[in-house]
Design an enzyme around this catalytic site. Structure first.
Site, PDB file in Angstrom:
ATOM      1  N   LEU A  33       0.811  -1.216   0.000  1.00  0.00           N
ATOM      2  CA  LEU A  33       0.000   0.000   0.000  1.00  0.00           C
ATOM      3  C   LEU A  33       0.846   1.268   0.000  1.00  0.00           C
ATOM      4  CD1 LEU A  33      -2.705  -1.096   2.622  1.00  0.00           C
ATOM      5  CD2 LEU A  33      -2.720  -1.406   0.133  1.00  0.00           C
ATOM      6  N   GLY A  36      -1.647   6.263  -2.845  1.00  0.00           N
ATOM      7  CA  GLY A  36      -2.772   6.093  -3.783  1.00  0.00           C
ATOM      8  C   GLY A  36      -3.840   5.208  -3.151  1.00  0.00           C
ATOM      9  N   HIS A  37      -3.401   4.074  -2.592  1.00  0.00           N
ATOM     10  CA  HIS A  37      -4.354   3.190  -1.903  1.00  0.00           C
ATOM     11  C   HIS A  37      -4.985   3.914  -0.712  1.00  0.00           C
ATOM     12  CE1 HIS A  37      -1.438   0.094  -3.582  1.00  0.00           C
ATOM     13  NE2 HIS A  37      -2.585  -0.323  -4.081  1.00  0.00           N
ATOM     14  N   GLY A 147      -9.257   3.307  -8.289  1.00  0.00           N
ATOM     15  CA  GLY A 147      -8.421   4.455  -8.610  1.00  0.00           C
ATOM     16  C   GLY A 147      -8.417   4.767 -10.104  1.00  0.00           C
ATOM     17  N   LYS A 149      -5.946   5.640 -11.705  1.00  0.00           N
ATOM     18  CA  LYS A 149      -4.710   5.182 -12.326  1.00  0.00           C
ATOM     19  C   LYS A 149      -4.974   3.979 -13.234  1.00  0.00           C
ATOM     20  CE  LYS A 149      -0.476   3.187 -11.480  1.00  0.00           C
ATOM     21  NZ  LYS A 149      -0.884   1.883 -11.157  1.00  0.00           N
ATOM     22  N   ASP A 150      -5.916   3.126 -12.815  1.00  0.00           N
ATOM     23  CA  ASP A 150      -6.283   1.957 -13.631  1.00  0.00           C
ATOM     24  C   ASP A 150      -7.632   2.242 -14.280  1.00  0.00           C
ATOM     25  OD1 ASP A 150      -4.148  -0.207 -12.730  1.00  0.00           O
ATOM     26  OD2 ASP A 150      -4.751   0.939 -10.972  1.00  0.00           O
ATOM     27  N   SER A 186       2.577   0.370  -6.711  1.00  0.00           N
ATOM     28  CA  SER A 186       3.345  -0.626  -5.951  1.00  0.00           C
ATOM     29  C   SER A 186       4.581  -1.049  -6.730  1.00  0.00           C
ATOM     30  CB  SER A 186       2.485  -1.860  -5.663  1.00  0.00           C
ATOM     31  OG  SER A 186       1.291  -1.469  -5.028  1.00  0.00           O
ATOM     32  N   ARG A 187       4.495  -0.921  -8.061  1.00  0.00           N
ATOM     33  CA  ARG A 187       5.625  -1.355  -8.901  1.00  0.00           C
ATOM     34  C   ARG A 187       6.756  -0.331  -8.923  1.00  0.00           C
ATOM     35  NH1 ARG A 187       1.175  -3.899 -12.013  1.00  0.00           N
ATOM     36  NH2 ARG A 187       1.572  -6.142 -11.982  1.00  0.00           N
TER      37      ARG A 187
HETATM   38  P1  AMP Z   1      -3.521  -2.353  -6.957  1.00  0.00           P
HETATM   39  O1  AMP Z   1      -3.115  -2.695  -5.572  1.00  0.00           O
HETATM   40  O2  AMP Z   1      -2.430  -1.833  -7.815  1.00  0.00           O
HETATM   41  O3  AMP Z   1      -4.357  -3.437  -7.601  1.00  0.00           O
HETATM   42  O4  AMP Z   1      -4.514  -1.111  -6.806  1.00  0.00           O
HETATM   43  C1  AMP Z   1      -5.638  -1.166  -5.978  1.00  0.00           C
HETATM   44  C2  AMP Z   1      -6.492   0.046  -6.224  1.00  0.00           C
HETATM   45  O5  AMP Z   1      -5.735   1.224  -5.929  1.00  0.00           O
HETATM   46  C3  AMP Z   1      -6.958   0.172  -7.681  1.00  0.00           C
HETATM   47  O6  AMP Z   1      -8.297   0.622  -7.706  1.00  0.00           O
HETATM   48  C4  AMP Z   1      -6.003   1.185  -8.245  1.00  0.00           C
HETATM   49  O7  AMP Z   1      -6.534   1.908  -9.325  1.00  0.00           O
HETATM   50  C5  AMP Z   1      -5.814   2.100  -7.043  1.00  0.00           C
HETATM   51  N1  AMP Z   1      -4.564   2.859  -7.172  1.00  0.00           N
HETATM   52  C6  AMP Z   1      -3.318   2.375  -7.431  1.00  0.00           C
HETATM   53  N2  AMP Z   1      -2.429   3.386  -7.541  1.00  0.00           N
HETATM   54  C7  AMP Z   1      -3.124   4.539  -7.365  1.00  0.00           C
HETATM   55  C8  AMP Z   1      -2.790   5.933  -7.367  1.00  0.00           C
HETATM   56  N3  AMP Z   1      -1.540   6.347  -7.573  1.00  0.00           N
HETATM   57  N4  AMP Z   1      -3.767   6.829  -7.147  1.00  0.00           N
HETATM   58  C9  AMP Z   1      -5.044   6.434  -6.932  1.00  0.00           C
HETATM   59  N5  AMP Z   1      -5.435   5.133  -6.914  1.00  0.00           N
HETATM   60  C10 AMP Z   1      -4.501   4.201  -7.141  1.00  0.00           C
END
Ligand code: AMP
Length: 291
Positions: A33, A36-37, A147, A149-150, A186-187
């Site tokens: 996390l 963004g999360h 988010g 971002k995706d 996260s990457r």
């Molecule tokens: P992930 O853990 O990458 O699958 O992301 C989980 C959620 O967090 C998804 O809805 C993503 O779009 C959101 N998310 C990831 N990075 C960001 C960011 N920088 N800003 C806002 N939301 C994000």
């Protein structure tokens, strides 16, 4: 905060909370996390009584050769962050808990997965819908938070909810960035110092394209032609390539269909989206624009 690993434990707590009339919010994540999360969690906390954060590195959304086995899983740190944010429940199941059966049923996605990440990661969004659908059935939240971002993920999930009459509201939270513009991910922790210094170029390209397109509209035109869009995209393509970056895609797509457009028209909504390999790490970003 409760940390649960089984579906039955989770359902028990949520059932009791619903009996008390509480509004349930779900924030699906793969963990590691970052801010963004945390923005998603804060949005959920601001309007829900019970906030459930799922942390699950979903194997079915990774393709062969992708980073499933190396995806960061700092669970202790994640739990501490969730506790600090006032999360009520963290659900972090093992893969066998989520997938006790070899699955035989998938949701088929038509046009929405034809471009952007759908084109470069075949099957990715089938895996996403599979796990999100399961989480929706398990948690039955009132609202689920995703988010920007995706953005393709958000558009596809919103469409699934609409087409399948799923009684869940879907909320979009804007992208949280580092001070130099890099979208948090996260990457990002995979990046070497050199790669980290190149990574903000993705956002720079999005901003450049937005400015270029806006400048056409300032000259009182009502649309930008395909050629003008292609020229602007190829300028950015060249700029990024000259820095040694490998571009997976750089596209302007219609917000609703996620298909590349043949012209930009005033008053309509578009997404400028990019995916680039920075070293071995594939990063994505986008902006939503309206002229
Ligand atoms: P992930 O853990 O990458 O699958 O992301 C989980 C959620 O967090 C998804 O809805 C993503 O779009 C959101 N998310 C990831 N990075 C960001 C960011 N920088 N800003 C806002 N939301 C994000």
């Amino acid at each position: 905060m409760e940390h649960v690993k089984t579906i039955s434990d989770l359902r028990k707590i949520i059932h009791e909370s619903k009996l008390r009339g509480q509004k349930v919010g779900l924030v699906p994540t793969m963990g590691a996390l970052h801010d963004g999360h945390l923005a998603l969690i804060r949005a959920a906390k601001s309007i829900c009584d019970l906030v459930v954060v799922s942390i699950f590195v979903n194997p079915t959304q990774f393709g062969p050769g992708e980073d499933l086995n190396t995806y960061p899983q700092p669970i202790t740190e994640d739990l501490a962050n969730c506790r600090k944010e006032g999360v009520n429940i963290v659900f972090s199941p093992e893969p066998d808990e989520m997938y006790p059966l070899k699955h035989q049923i998938q949701i088929k996605i038509e046009g929405l997965a034809d471009h952007l990440c759908g084109a470069s990661r075949p099957g990715h969004f089938n895996g996403v819908l599979q796990v999100v659908n399961k989480l929706f059935q398990i948690v039955r939240p009132d609202i689920a938070f995703f988010g920007q971002k995706d953005i393709q993920q958000f558009v596809i999930i919103s469409r699934m909810v609409l087409e399948f009459n799923i009684p869940i509201e879907i909320a979009l939270v804007k992208t949280i960035r580092e001070t130099d513009g890099l979208a948090m991910s996260s990457r990002n922790r995979y990046l070497s110092d050199k790669d980290r210094s190149l990574a903000p170029e993705l956002y720079r390209s999005l901003v450049n394209l937005h400015q270029e397109m806006t400048s056409h509209f300032m000259q009182d035109v009502v649309s930008i032609s395909n050629i003008q869009i292609k020229n602007a995209l190829s300028n950015e393509y060249n700029r990024l390539s000259a820095k040694g970056l490998k571009i997976d895609y750089l596209e302007v797509v219609d917000y609703r269909t996620l298909h590349p457009i043949s012209a930009l028209e005033a008053g309509r909504k578009y997404i400028i989206a990019i995916a680039v390999f920075v070293g071995n790490t594939r990063l994505i970003d986008n902006i939503i624009v309206e002229f």
